[in-house]
Design a protein around this motif. Structure first.
Motif, PDB file in Angstrom:
ATOM      1  N   SER A  47       0.859  -1.169   0.000  1.00  8.66           N
ATOM      2  CA  SER A  47       0.000   0.000   0.000  1.00  8.66           C
ATOM      3  C   SER A  47       0.902   1.228   0.000  1.00  8.66           C
ATOM      4  O   SER A  47       1.580   1.512   0.984  1.00  8.66           O
ATOM      5  N   CYS A  48       0.944   1.919  -1.122  1.00  8.00           N
ATOM      6  CA  CYS A  48       1.764   3.126  -1.200  1.00  8.00           C
ATOM      7  C   CYS A  48       1.117   4.111  -2.160  1.00  8.00           C
ATOM      8  O   CYS A  48       0.314   3.730  -2.998  1.00  8.00           O
ATOM      9  N   ARG A  49       1.492   5.349  -2.026  1.00  6.64           N
ATOM     10  CA  ARG A  49       0.966   6.343  -2.955  1.00  6.64           C
ATOM     11  C   ARG A  49       1.975   6.539  -4.090  1.00  6.64           C
ATOM     12  O   ARG A  49       3.175   6.332  -3.907  1.00  6.64           O
ATOM     13  N   PHE A  50       1.479   6.945  -5.256  1.00  7.02           N
ATOM     14  CA  PHE A  50       2.329   7.180  -6.412  1.00  7.02           C
ATOM     15  C   PHE A  50       3.185   8.418  -6.144  1.00  7.02           C
ATOM     16  O   PHE A  50       2.660   9.496  -5.893  1.00  7.02           O
ATOM     17  N   MET A  51       4.505   8.251  -6.152  1.00  4.89           N
ATOM     18  CA  MET A  51       5.417   9.333  -5.803  1.00  4.89           C
ATOM     19  C   MET A  51       5.762  10.238  -6.985  1.00  4.89           C
ATOM     20  O   MET A  51       6.552  11.154  -6.850  1.00  4.89           O
ATOM     21  N   GLY A  52       5.181   9.947  -8.145  1.00  5.86           N
ATOM     22  CA  GLY A  52       5.348  10.864  -9.266  1.00  5.86           C
ATOM     23  C   GLY A  52       6.323  10.402 -10.321  1.00  5.86           C
ATOM     24  O   GLY A  52       6.727   9.244 -10.383  1.00  5.86           O
ATOM     25  N   ASN A  53       6.702  11.373 -11.170  1.00  4.90           N
ATOM     26  CA  ASN A  53       7.602  11.123 -12.287  1.00  4.90           C
ATOM     27  C   ASN A  53       8.995  10.718 -11.796  1.00  4.90           C
ATOM     28  O   ASN A  53       9.276  10.751 -10.593  1.00  4.90           O
ATOM     29  N   PHE A  54       9.867  10.355 -12.725  1.00  2.00           N
ATOM     30  CA  PHE A  54      11.177   9.820 -12.372  1.00  2.00           C
ATOM     31  C   PHE A  54      11.985  10.785 -11.503  1.00  2.00           C
ATOM     32  O   PHE A  54      12.542  10.384 -10.476  1.00  2.00           O
ATOM     33  N   LEU A  55      12.080  12.046 -11.912  1.00  2.00           N
ATOM     34  CA  LEU A  55      12.901  12.993 -11.145  1.00  2.00           C
ATOM     35  C   LEU A  55      12.370  13.182  -9.725  1.00  2.00           C
ATOM     36  O   LEU A  55      13.142  13.249  -8.777  1.00  2.00           O
ATOM     37  N   LYS A  56      11.071  13.242  -9.585  1.00  2.00           N
ATOM     38  CA  LYS A  56      10.464  13.410  -8.253  1.00  2.00           C
ATOM     39  C   LYS A  56      10.590  12.124  -7.427  1.00  2.00           C
ATOM     40  O   LYS A  56      11.000  12.156  -6.271  1.00  2.00           O
ATOM     41  N   ARG A  80       7.242  -3.253  -4.471  1.00  2.00           N
ATOM     42  CA  ARG A  80       8.279  -3.337  -5.496  1.00  2.00           C
ATOM     43  C   ARG A  80       7.679  -4.031  -6.721  1.00  2.00           C
ATOM     44  O   ARG A  80       6.752  -4.812  -6.583  1.00  2.00           O
ATOM     45  N   PRO A  81       8.257  -3.793  -7.892  1.00  2.00           N
ATOM     46  CA  PRO A  81       7.775  -4.540  -9.059  1.00  2.00           C
ATOM     47  C   PRO A  81       8.397  -5.933  -9.065  1.00  2.00           C
ATOM     48  O   PRO A  81       9.444  -6.164  -8.448  1.00  2.00           O
ATOM     49  N   TYR A  82       7.748  -6.872  -9.746  1.00  2.00           N
ATOM     50  CA  TYR A  82       8.431  -8.142 -10.028  1.00  2.00           C
ATOM     51  C   TYR A  82       9.585  -7.812 -10.958  1.00  2.00           C
ATOM     52  O   TYR A  82       9.414  -7.069 -11.916  1.00  2.00           O
ATOM     53  N   VAL A  83      10.776  -8.343 -10.670  1.00  2.00           N
ATOM     54  CA  VAL A  83      11.962  -7.916 -11.420  1.00  2.00           C
ATOM     55  C   VAL A  83      11.923  -8.297 -12.898  1.00  2.00           C
ATOM     56  O   VAL A  83      12.631  -7.689 -13.702  1.00  2.00           O
ATOM     57  N   ASP A  84      11.085  -9.263 -13.263  1.00  2.00           N
ATOM     58  CA  ASP A  84      11.053  -9.614 -14.686  1.00  2.00           C
ATOM     59  C   ASP A  84      10.312  -8.585 -15.537  1.00  2.00           C
ATOM     60  O   ASP A  84      10.208  -8.725 -16.747  1.00  2.00           O
ATOM     61  N   SER A 129      11.597   0.432  -6.098  1.00  2.59           N
ATOM     62  CA  SER A 129      10.234   0.681  -5.630  1.00  2.59           C
ATOM     63  C   SER A 129       9.242   0.641  -6.788  1.00  2.59           C
ATOM     64  O   SER A 129       9.601   0.875  -7.942  1.00  2.59           O
ATOM     65  N   ASN A 130       7.998   0.372  -6.449  1.00  5.92           N
ATOM     66  CA  ASN A 130       6.906   0.353  -7.420  1.00  5.92           C
ATOM     67  C   ASN A 130       5.962   1.531  -7.196  1.00  5.92           C
ATOM     68  O   ASN A 130       4.917   1.616  -7.812  1.00  5.92           O
ATOM     69  N   CYS A 131       6.339   2.443  -6.305  1.00  8.28           N
ATOM     70  CA  CYS A 131       5.440   3.516  -5.878  1.00  8.28           C
ATOM     71  C   CYS A 131       5.692   4.823  -6.626  1.00  8.28           C
ATOM     72  O   CYS A 131       5.594   5.906  -6.063  1.00  8.28           O
ATOM     73  N   GLY A 132       6.039   4.713  -7.862  1.00 12.37           N
ATOM     74  CA  GLY A 132       6.313   5.875  -8.699  1.00 12.37           C
ATOM     75  C   GLY A 132       7.085   5.429  -9.921  1.00 12.37           C
ATOM     76  O   GLY A 132       7.262   4.231 -10.175  1.00 12.37           O
ATOM     77  N   GLU A 133       7.598   6.384 -10.662  1.00 14.78           N
ATOM     78  CA  GLU A 133       8.363   6.092 -11.883  1.00 14.78           C
ATOM     79  C   GLU A 133       9.834   5.906 -11.487  1.00 14.78           C
ATOM     80  O   GLU A 133      10.623   6.857 -11.539  1.00 14.78           O
ATOM     81  N   PHE A 134      10.198   4.707 -11.051  1.00 15.60           N
ATOM     82  CA  PHE A 134      11.553   4.426 -10.568  1.00 15.60           C
ATOM     83  C   PHE A 134      12.444   3.794 -11.637  1.00 15.60           C
ATOM     84  O   PHE A 134      13.621   3.567 -11.395  1.00 15.60           O
TER      85      PHE A 134
END
Length: 195
Positions: free
Chosen positions: A43-52, A116-120, A153-158
């Protein structure tokens, strides 16, 4: 006739109570299951674009995906189980922010309950720019993460795509809208320094 009406009234009322009871049980059971399963998932909020999203990560690097490893059994809604990689070994092509001297590192992803995303999702032999956090010393059912390893992380554009041939970057780089753009690596590095 007055007795008959009172009896019918009580019967209808009693019938409504019994009809409502299963609905209450269903509602309470559903709420209980949602609360219980929410403890098993991310459970996480979207932290935004890559730079953010990557502004506080330990490193930002260009990587090439090499091999998946540390497989675990993923149980899902289907009757089949899946052997899912928990980690991926990557080649560091270039460090863009932070400090990392090794040429190869291990990145850990999701085990089904982490943010986190599945690494594949990172495809073998492809290039990416990723923002990574250091792992702690954690044992996940015999698979050990160490402080030498990283997590994504899966909580934004990482992670965003990197084209090594024409040196361009594609993804949600610094946009407010969720529409990917393509820019040169030079321009991306300048934005990263300004951030």
């Amino acid at each position: 006739s007055g007795t008959k009406k009172r009896f019918e009234s009580r019967s209808r009322h009693k019938h409504r109570s019994l009809g409502a009871m299963p609905m209450k049980q269903f509602t309470l059971t559903t709420i209980g299951l949602l609360i219980w399963t929410s403890g098993l998932t991310c459970s996480c909020r979207f932290m935004g674009n890559f730079l953010k999203a990557t502004s506080k990560t330990d490193i930002v690097v260009i990587i090439k995906i090499k091999d998946y490893g540390d497989y675990f059994t993923l149980y899902g809604a289907s009757p089949q189980t899946i052997n899912q990689p928990l980690s991926v070994t990557v080649e560091i092509v270039k460090v863009l922010r932070g400090q990392e001297d090794r040429k190869e590192i291990k990145i850990f992803g999701d085990d089904g309950a982490l943010c986190r995303p599945y690494v594949d999702v990172l495809k073998k032999d492809k290039y990416y720019i990723v923002g990574l956090y250091k792992c702690g010393n954690v044992d996940r059912e015999g698979i050990k993460e160490t402080t030498d390893d990283y997590q994504i992380s899966n909580c934004g554009e990482f992670w965003i795509d990197y084209n090594a041939d024409d040196k361009t970057v594609r993804g949600l780089i610094n946009e407010k809208k969720r529409k990917p753009t393509i820019i040169t690596l030079d321009k991306f590095e300048k934005l990263l320094r300004e951030d």
